[in-house]
Design a protein around this motif. Sequence first.
Motif, mmCIF file in Angstrom:
data_model
loop_
_atom_site.group_PDB
_atom_site.id
_atom_site.type_symbol
_atom_site.label_atom_id
_atom_site.label_comp_id
_atom_site.label_asym_id
_atom_site.label_seq_id
_atom_site.Cartn_x
_atom_site.Cartn_y
_atom_site.Cartn_z
ATOM 1 N N CYS A 1 -19.792 -53.626 -35.408
ATOM 2 C CA CYS A 1 -18.370 -53.261 -35.351
ATOM 3 C C CYS A 1 -18.015 -52.481 -36.605
ATOM 4 O O CYS A 1 -18.420 -52.862 -37.699
ATOM 5 C CB CYS A 1 -17.531 -54.536 -35.259
ATOM 6 S SG CYS A 1 -15.750 -54.247 -35.404
ATOM 7 N N ILE A 49 -14.567 -51.342 -36.917
ATOM 8 C CA ILE A 49 -13.097 -51.209 -36.948
ATOM 9 C C ILE A 49 -12.642 -51.387 -38.393
ATOM 10 O O ILE A 49 -11.722 -50.741 -38.863
ATOM 11 C CB ILE A 49 -12.444 -52.215 -35.984
ATOM 12 C CG1 ILE A 49 -12.830 -51.848 -34.546
ATOM 13 C CG2 ILE A 49 -10.924 -52.222 -36.136
ATOM 14 C CD1 ILE A 49 -12.396 -52.843 -33.499
ATOM 15 N N CYS A 50 -13.310 -52.294 -39.124
ATOM 16 C CA CYS A 50 -13.204 -52.243 -40.582
ATOM 17 C C CYS A 50 -14.632 -52.098 -41.112
ATOM 18 O O CYS A 50 -15.566 -51.953 -40.338
ATOM 19 C CB CYS A 50 -12.478 -53.451 -41.149
ATOM 20 S SG CYS A 50 -13.494 -54.892 -41.465
ATOM 21 N N ARG A 75 -16.761 -54.135 -42.619
ATOM 22 C CA ARG A 75 -17.475 -55.347 -42.998
ATOM 23 C C ARG A 75 -18.843 -55.476 -42.363
ATOM 24 O O ARG A 75 -19.636 -56.331 -42.750
ATOM 25 C CB ARG A 75 -16.640 -56.582 -42.640
ATOM 26 C CG ARG A 75 -15.261 -56.563 -43.239
ATOM 27 C CD ARG A 75 -15.324 -56.446 -44.742
ATOM 28 N NE ARG A 75 -14.005 -56.631 -45.319
ATOM 29 C CZ ARG A 75 -13.776 -56.752 -46.618
ATOM 30 N NH1 ARG A 75 -14.780 -56.702 -47.464
ATOM 31 N NH2 ARG A 75 -12.562 -56.915 -47.066
ATOM 32 N N GLY A 76 -19.104 -54.695 -41.317
ATOM 33 C CA GLY A 76 -20.450 -54.682 -40.741
ATOM 34 C C GLY A 76 -20.788 -55.908 -39.912
ATOM 35 O O GLY A 76 -21.927 -56.391 -39.957
ATOM 36 N N CYS A 77 -19.837 -56.426 -39.137
ATOM 37 C CA CYS A 77 -20.138 -57.580 -38.275
ATOM 38 C C CYS A 77 -21.022 -57.142 -37.104
ATOM 39 O O CYS A 77 -20.694 -56.188 -36.380
ATOM 40 C CB CYS A 77 -18.849 -58.192 -37.727
ATOM 41 S SG CYS A 77 -17.819 -58.917 -39.005
ATOM 42 N N LEU A 80 -16.443 -62.953 -34.551
ATOM 43 C CA LEU A 80 -15.720 -61.702 -34.751
ATOM 44 C C LEU A 80 -14.271 -62.023 -35.063
ATOM 45 O O LEU A 80 -13.737 -63.025 -34.577
ATOM 46 C CB LEU A 80 -15.766 -60.830 -33.487
ATOM 47 C CG LEU A 80 -17.135 -60.314 -33.046
ATOM 48 C CD1 LEU A 80 -16.981 -59.486 -31.771
ATOM 49 C CD2 LEU A 80 -17.788 -59.473 -34.135
ATOM 50 N N CYS A 81 -13.631 -61.181 -35.824
ATOM 51 C CA CYS A 81 -12.195 -61.370 -36.045
ATOM 52 C C CYS A 81 -11.449 -60.840 -34.815
ATOM 53 O O CYS A 81 -12.037 -60.232 -33.915
ATOM 54 C CB CYS A 81 -11.742 -60.657 -37.322
ATOM 55 S SG CYS A 81 -11.531 -58.889 -37.127
ATOM 56 N N LYS A 100 -9.620 -58.335 -34.461
ATOM 57 C CA LYS A 100 -9.732 -56.876 -34.260
ATOM 58 C C LYS A 100 -11.049 -56.561 -33.539
ATOM 59 O O LYS A 100 -11.088 -55.766 -32.597
ATOM 60 C CB LYS A 100 -9.687 -56.146 -35.611
ATOM 61 C CG LYS A 100 -8.363 -56.272 -36.324
ATOM 62 C CD LYS A 100 -8.323 -55.456 -37.598
ATOM 63 C CE LYS A 100 -8.983 -56.132 -38.759
ATOM 64 N NZ LYS A 100 -8.261 -57.267 -39.330
ATOM 65 N N GLY A 101 -12.129 -57.177 -34.004
ATOM 66 C CA GLY A 101 -13.423 -56.950 -33.355
ATOM 67 C C GLY A 101 -13.398 -57.404 -31.905
ATOM 68 O O GLY A 101 -13.972 -56.752 -31.023
ATOM 69 N N HIS A 142 -12.773 -62.871 -41.868
ATOM 70 C CA HIS A 142 -12.929 -64.179 -41.219
ATOM 71 C C HIS A 142 -14.194 -64.903 -41.645
ATOM 72 O O HIS A 142 -14.197 -66.101 -41.880
ATOM 73 C CB HIS A 142 -12.903 -63.974 -39.701
ATOM 74 C CG HIS A 142 -14.035 -63.109 -39.212
ATOM 75 N ND1 HIS A 142 -15.061 -63.598 -38.463
ATOM 76 C CD2 HIS A 142 -14.319 -61.796 -39.411
ATOM 77 C CE1 HIS A 142 -15.923 -62.624 -38.197
ATOM 78 N NE2 HIS A 142 -15.489 -61.529 -38.760
HETATM 79 S S1 SF4 Z 1 -15.181 -57.973 -36.454
HETATM 80 FE FE1 SF4 Z 1 -13.372 -57.767 -37.766
HETATM 81 S S2 SF4 Z 1 -14.136 -58.129 -39.861
HETATM 82 FE FE2 SF4 Z 1 -15.906 -57.705 -38.558
HETATM 83 S S3 SF4 Z 1 -16.252 -55.463 -38.789
HETATM 84 FE FE3 SF4 Z 1 -14.986 -55.791 -36.947
HETATM 85 S S4 SF4 Z 1 -12.872 -55.562 -37.673
HETATM 86 FE FE4 SF4 Z 1 -14.145 -55.894 -39.475
#
Ligand code: SF4
Length: 688
Positions: free
Chosen positions: A11, A13-14, A16-18, A45-46, A48-49, A178
């Motif tokens: 991911c 979206i931010c 953080r590399g989840c 995942l948060c 957003k993810g 998260h």
């Molecule tokens: S799941 Fe959330 S914290 Fe992780 S990369 Fe995606 S947006 Fe960022």
Amino acid sequence: MIETGTVKSVCDICSRGCGVLIDIENGVPVKVSGDPNCATNQGKLCIKGLASLDYLNHPDRLKHPLKRIGKRGEGKWQSISWDEALDEIAGAMLKAKGEFGAESVAFMHGAAKGYRDSYPARLANVFGTPNVAWQGHVCAVPRALGAQFTFGTPMPCDFDHPPACVVVWGANYAKTLHYQYNRLTRAANKGCKIIVVDPQKIALVDKSAIWLRVRPGADLALALGMINIIINEEMYDKAFVESSTVGFEQLKDRVQHYTPDKVSEITWIPAEYIRQATRLFATMKPACIILGNGIDQGVNSFQTARAAAILNAITGNIDVSGGLIRPTPMPLVRRKSADLELWDKLPEDMWPKRVSANLNLLPSIRYMAGQSIIKAIVDEKPYSIKVLYAQGCNPLLTYGNANETYEALNKVNFLAVADLFMTPTAALADVVLPAAGYLEYDSVEAAQPQQKVAKVGQCRSDYQMISALAAKLGLSEHFWDSEEDCLNFLLKPSGLTFNQLRQMDRVPPKTQTKKQSGFPTPSGKIELYSERLGQWGYDPVPAYHEQPETPYSDPELAIEYPLVLTSWKASPYRHGGGRQIERLRKQRPEPLITINSDTANKLGIGNGDWVYIENKRGMIKQKAVLSSDIDPRVVIADYGWWFPEKGSVDLYGWSESNINILTDNSPPYSPEMGSCNLRGILCKVYKA
Ligand code: SF4
């Protein structure tokens, strides 16, 4: 792209590399879940993810390039081909270069999103302009460089061997990160002592041993007071300080000014709490301090990060399990590196012409402070910026002094914006380019493969847009023949190709706790006192500076505007993004401001009332949430608000609840970074 099965990706979206797993049915992504094998997020995942498919499938996604045919902001657009759009942008850039010089063209990009942040800089350098801006100076870079100028290298906290004590400073992980929150709560459940430093009673306070409710903007005074206590009560690690640091005597002299009583006055934290927290941190081993965005936004940003690094150092929590460690990440071309951005291609006489040159920021800084671009457009000093290319950013919401930003975006001759959705900033553009989201192109993020599983309209990745624009500018030899070739270049130091990376298991966690000798600083030791900083004219040892527009720096102003304003980021949104995603908006439908219950009572404000927040730059409206936990003199407002549902007629309500109507973008800035003072400024609040 596969027809049916599960694809491993990441991911973004931010930043953080989840790790994510994407289930595909008949060529269509149907589910995105956290990958349990990813060491970063361990299957979680948060919110957003979890909304990844909502972003992908949203009906309002931009799907083809648009050209403005009405007045700026009128909302009249014509669909054009990619060829036409890129011709328009390249034509404007070449015209400006011919008439005013290459420096009259500027680029900006949004919050950190991995390698794609570097593509506009690469194009800018070969085009010949030094003017590439982002908001690193108010997000993350002060923390990174504060550590760099103390240790010579990044030193994250080792959570694989949980610390006995963690100070969480200006970081609301329950809302912004998260998996870090989960790690901290797990550690707390096993007996780790948590100390929270934050103006707000964040979720982690319930798990903490002590909460230091610091006045917004006064963090550095607190850090210096803690160093004072540790030194004067002889709680520092004498052997480590002796063997591994330089400048202890200068540090000791400096912090004598910051007694607990004086620091209590500055920070609004009782002196006894400061002593208790400091003694806990200094005596529990191993311990570490982790910093968040709360410290990045003001004149003290870089030196606060230095002071936190010094606290870690003098307590000997360096190169030890559960303290700060030096990780060994997978070797890759570094983000924002000279090789990737082709710094050497910028003509020699151009770097001194950059619009931030007068700020004399640290020599290693390659960005323009965003406000320098805005002021150059408005004031035409040191010269006028004529063309602006904005990649994935919404400066009308995210830059300090939104009214001046609005003036600049209206004044610039030509504005191109690349984004997923129409935004208040994009609504002012001449050409809008439809950007692909992370499910729509291949990339390398956080040393993991991000894989293309979908296509939306004519959307393109940032690399595809920038390399195609380079071709229109006659600069294609500086880019690769394909996006995959670019990814192979990024991976080259690892010996892998992108195709090999995508078939690999997840990269293992990058911890490393072995003692290393020496530090990569000029002295070879941890620099409590930095000779280099002193020679360049900065504070060689951190010193606290009261920022403008506080009750102490401007008591006259405090008579009219008695409350101290700061902001925070609600978990469903990343900066200005996500307000049109229903699943996210349901979580936080309206902008909220937290006010102390007694203060609100005196002002006749009830829970849920809409209130005006006003200062000398303007007025916005948010909804009041009453709390007995916040200092009666402080209010905490939401950041990044606009209203996609309001339509383009008044630019999606860009100014109604936008906290940056109230913030400033003028000096004094952090001398090392150029950080603006976005927190801790004066305001008044009254019922709407
Ligand atoms: S799941 Fe959330 S914290 Fe992780 S990369 Fe995606 S947006 Fe960022």
